[in-house]
Design a protein around this motif. Structure first.
Motif, PDB file in Angstrom:
ATOM      1  N   THR A  74       3.906  31.127  68.113  1.00 57.95           N
ATOM      2  CA  THR A  74       4.853  31.305  67.002  1.00 57.95           C
ATOM      3  C   THR A  74       5.947  30.240  67.055  1.00 57.95           C
ATOM      4  OG1 THR A  74       4.458  33.696  67.016  1.00 57.95           O
ATOM      5  CG2 THR A  74       6.443  32.922  65.888  1.00 57.95           C
ATOM      6  N   PHE A  75       6.420  29.949  68.278  1.00 59.79           N
ATOM      7  CA  PHE A  75       7.441  28.909  68.445  1.00 59.79           C
ATOM      8  C   PHE A  75       6.895  27.542  68.040  1.00 59.79           C
ATOM      9  CE2 PHE A  75       9.201  25.688  71.523  1.00 59.79           C
ATOM     10  CZ  PHE A  75      10.417  25.505  70.865  1.00 59.79           C
ATOM     11  N   ILE A  76       5.694  27.213  68.491  1.00 60.00           N
ATOM     12  CA  ILE A  76       5.090  25.924  68.143  1.00 60.00           C
ATOM     13  C   ILE A  76       4.924  25.815  66.627  1.00 60.00           C
ATOM     14  CG2 ILE A  76       3.075  24.425  68.417  1.00 60.00           C
ATOM     15  CD1 ILE A  76       4.763  24.749  70.954  1.00 60.00           C
ATOM     16  N   ALA A  77       4.498  26.906  66.007  1.00 57.57           N
ATOM     17  CA  ALA A  77       4.333  26.912  64.541  1.00 57.57           C
ATOM     18  C   ALA A  77       5.673  26.682  63.839  1.00 57.57           C
ATOM     19  CB  ALA A  77       3.717  28.233  64.094  1.00 57.57           C
ATOM     20  N   SER A  78       6.749  27.270  64.404  1.00 53.64           N
ATOM     21  CA  SER A  78       8.086  27.085  63.829  1.00 53.64           C
ATOM     22  C   SER A  78       8.534  25.629  63.918  1.00 53.64           C
ATOM     23  CB  SER A  78       9.093  27.984  64.549  1.00 53.64           C
ATOM     24  OG  SER A  78       8.774  29.342  64.391  1.00 53.64           O
ATOM     25  N   LEU A  79       8.225  24.987  65.053  1.00 54.61           N
ATOM     26  CA  LEU A  79       8.567  23.566  65.206  1.00 54.61           C
ATOM     27  C   LEU A  79       7.828  22.719  64.174  1.00 54.61           C
ATOM     28  CD1 LEU A  79       8.535  22.971  69.089  1.00 54.61           C
ATOM     29  CD2 LEU A  79      10.513  23.356  67.607  1.00 54.61           C
ATOM     30  N   LYS A  80       6.548  22.955  64.047  1.00 52.38           N
ATOM     31  CA  LYS A  80       5.730  22.187  63.097  1.00 52.38           C
ATOM     32  C   LYS A  80       6.214  22.378  61.665  1.00 52.38           C
ATOM     33  CE  LYS A  80       1.501  22.083  65.897  1.00 52.38           C
ATOM     34  NZ  LYS A  80       0.096  22.542  66.022  1.00 52.38           N
ATOM     35  N   ALA A  81       6.611  23.611  61.327  1.00 50.72           N
ATOM     36  CA  ALA A  81       7.069  23.902  59.971  1.00 50.72           C
ATOM     37  C   ALA A  81       8.339  23.137  59.617  1.00 50.72           C
ATOM     38  CB  ALA A  81       7.304  25.403  59.820  1.00 50.72           C
ATOM     39  N   LEU A  82       9.116  22.789  60.626  1.00 51.20           N
ATOM     40  CA  LEU A  82      10.345  22.027  60.403  1.00 51.20           C
ATOM     41  C   LEU A  82      10.081  20.555  60.124  1.00 51.20           C
ATOM     42  CD1 LEU A  82      12.466  23.692  63.228  1.00 51.20           C
ATOM     43  CD2 LEU A  82      13.009  23.773  60.777  1.00 51.20           C
ATOM     44  N   GLN A  83       8.856  20.114  60.393  1.00 52.30           N
ATOM     45  CA  GLN A  83       8.420  18.726  60.148  1.00 52.30           C
ATOM     46  C   GLN A  83       9.400  17.691  60.736  1.00 52.30           C
ATOM     47  OE1 GLN A  83       7.934  19.076  55.749  1.00 52.30           O
ATOM     48  NE2 GLN A  83       5.737  18.834  56.153  1.00 52.30           N
ATOM     49  N   PRO A  84       9.684  17.804  62.030  1.00 56.47           N
ATOM     50  CA  PRO A  84      10.619  16.851  62.631  1.00 56.47           C
ATOM     51  C   PRO A  84       9.994  15.469  62.790  1.00 56.47           C
ATOM     52  CG  PRO A  84       9.626  18.203  64.333  1.00 56.47           C
ATOM     53  CD  PRO A  84       9.140  18.751  63.020  1.00 56.47           C
ATOM     54  N   HIS A  85      10.827  14.457  62.648  1.00 54.28           N
ATOM     55  CA  HIS A  85      10.413  13.097  62.969  1.00 54.28           C
ATOM     56  C   HIS A  85      10.662  12.809  64.456  1.00 54.28           C
ATOM     57  CE1 HIS A  85      11.634  12.544  58.567  1.00 54.28           C
ATOM     58  NE2 HIS A  85      10.326  12.412  58.594  1.00 54.28           N
ATOM     59  N   LEU A  86      11.672  13.503  65.013  1.00 50.13           N
ATOM     60  CA  LEU A  86      12.155  13.195  66.365  1.00 50.13           C
ATOM     61  C   LEU A  86      12.733  14.449  66.999  1.00 50.13           C
ATOM     62  CD1 LEU A  86      13.043  10.856  68.427  1.00 50.13           C
ATOM     63  CD2 LEU A  86      15.230  10.883  67.206  1.00 50.13           C
ATOM     64  N   GLN A  87      12.584  14.555  68.314  1.00 52.15           N
ATOM     65  CA  GLN A  87      13.267  15.599  69.074  1.00 52.15           C
ATOM     66  C   GLN A  87      14.184  14.942  70.103  1.00 52.15           C
ATOM     67  OE1 GLN A  87       9.998  19.225  68.986  1.00 52.15           O
ATOM     68  NE2 GLN A  87       9.816  17.694  70.587  1.00 52.15           N
ATOM     69  N   ILE A  88      15.329  15.575  70.334  1.00 48.29           N
ATOM     70  CA  ILE A  88      16.289  15.088  71.324  1.00 48.29           C
ATOM     71  C   ILE A  88      16.554  16.201  72.319  1.00 48.29           C
ATOM     72  CG2 ILE A  88      18.668  14.338  71.704  1.00 48.29           C
ATOM     73  CD1 ILE A  88      18.552  12.998  68.953  1.00 48.29           C
ATOM     74  N   VAL A  89      16.469  15.867  73.610  1.00 49.22           N
ATOM     75  CA  VAL A  89      16.650  16.852  74.672  1.00 49.22           C
ATOM     76  C   VAL A  89      17.832  16.445  75.554  1.00 49.22           C
ATOM     77  CG1 VAL A  89      15.587  17.992  76.648  1.00 49.22           C
ATOM     78  CG2 VAL A  89      14.173  17.331  74.693  1.00 49.22           C
TER      79      VAL A  89
END
Length: 314
Positions: A74-89
């Motif tokens: 569910t979390f992975i699906a939520s990330l994909k739905a946001l259609q990010p170009h980049l993640q920052i950690v």
């Protein structure tokens, strides 16, 4: 491309990460969501406490994700739905590949050292413990092995002679936030270059920064005074270097070095005037203790401690 065109998911938890998140927003970055640790019970009433990053994100009306497990479908699906170009950690958990490889621009991490030196969980602490006079911050691309990805940008930071880990942390979070903004600006303009860490230093010369455990914090008085002094600085204010007094832990947060001879004096010997001076013998000198905390008691200056507990030293 403008930085506002890059859809960014920000991942972080403590106050250190808030400085970076705020700097990115102030610079005009498009933060589409924040990922942070789940709320945890804390305090006497065990009330649920939000992370520093969540508190900031809620105040700024940024969507917040708080997965228990980072591989949760569910979390992975939520990330994909946001259609990010980049993640920052920044100051977050170790990410599985399914997460860090998700955005087309990859995932950028801010690390508190000049990589490849001091890879690991506690780079600020270990740089001071090892007596370094310079450290820094690094932005780099995440890959399989922790803290080994290609370096993007770096900024050196001077470690002052009397600086402790808490003070360096506060300085570093500001410098790191500015470096992160600079990294995203160069990424947007197409001028950002990647440098493999293997090109910078041989593997044999790398110093590591593993997690701090209780045994790390125990002061070994048979060592040179400067080593003990650096350990105290490197573990202050948290988790705190400690010794034992009357069968209890005695945490030492601040001390100064006195190079007077300790010949024929057993290492670890306590000496006090009962009023304002407390010193402990090391291999080649004394540590004058100025700020300390006995197990079960409040942290206090040495004069306050001696008023209440000098009987333990007789």
């Amino acid at each position: 491309m403008q930085i506002s065109d890059i859809r960014i998911i920000f991942m972080g938890t403590p106050d250190f990460a808030v400085a970076s998140l705020d700097a990115l927003i102030q610079a005009g970055c498009n933060i589409v969501a924040v990922v942070t640790a789940p709320d945890k019970p804390a305090g006497r009433g065990m009330q649920l406490q939000q992370s520093a990053v969540k508190q900031y994100a809620v105040a700024k009306q940024i969507p917040v994700l708080q997965p228990e497990k980072l591989k949760n479908e569910t979390f992975i699906a939520s990330l994909k739905a946001l259609q990010p170009h980049l993640q920052i950690v920044v100051a977050f958990r170790m990410l599985p590949e399914i997460v860090w490889s998700l955005p087309p621009m990859g995932t950028i991490n801010l690390h508190g050292s000049l990589l490849p030196q001091y890879r690991g969980a506690a780079p600020i602490n270990w740089a001071i413990i090892n007596g370094e006079t310079t450290t820094g911050v690094t932005t780099f691309k995440l890959q399989h092995a922790i803290d080994t990805g290609n370096i993007l940008l770096q900024e050196p930071i001077t470690i002052l002679p009397n600086e402790n880990a808490g003070q360096l942390h506060d300085k570093m979070k500001v410098v790191g936030a500015a470096l992160l903004v600079k990294t995203i600006q160069q990424l947007a303009s197409g001028t950002l270059k990647e440098t493999p860490q293997s090109e910078l230093i041989s593997a044999e010369a790398i110093k590591h920064a593993p997690k701090i455990f209780t045994e790390t914090c125990l002061i070994k008085w048979e060592q040179p005074a400067v080593n003990i002094y650096n350990l105290i600085r490197g573990l202050s204010p948290y988790p705190g270097a400690f010794t034992h007094l009357d069968g209890k832990k005695l945490k030492i947060y601040e001390a100064t070095i006195d190079n007077s001879s300790t010949k024929n004096i057993p290492a670890g010997t306590f000496v006090t005037d009962g009023k304002s001076e407390l010193k402990i013998a090391a291999l080649d000198g004394w540590l004058h203790i100025t700020d300390l905390q006995l197990e079960g008691k409040k942290r206090m200056d040495v004069a306050s401690f001696l008023r209440g507990y000098r009987h333990l030293l007789n």
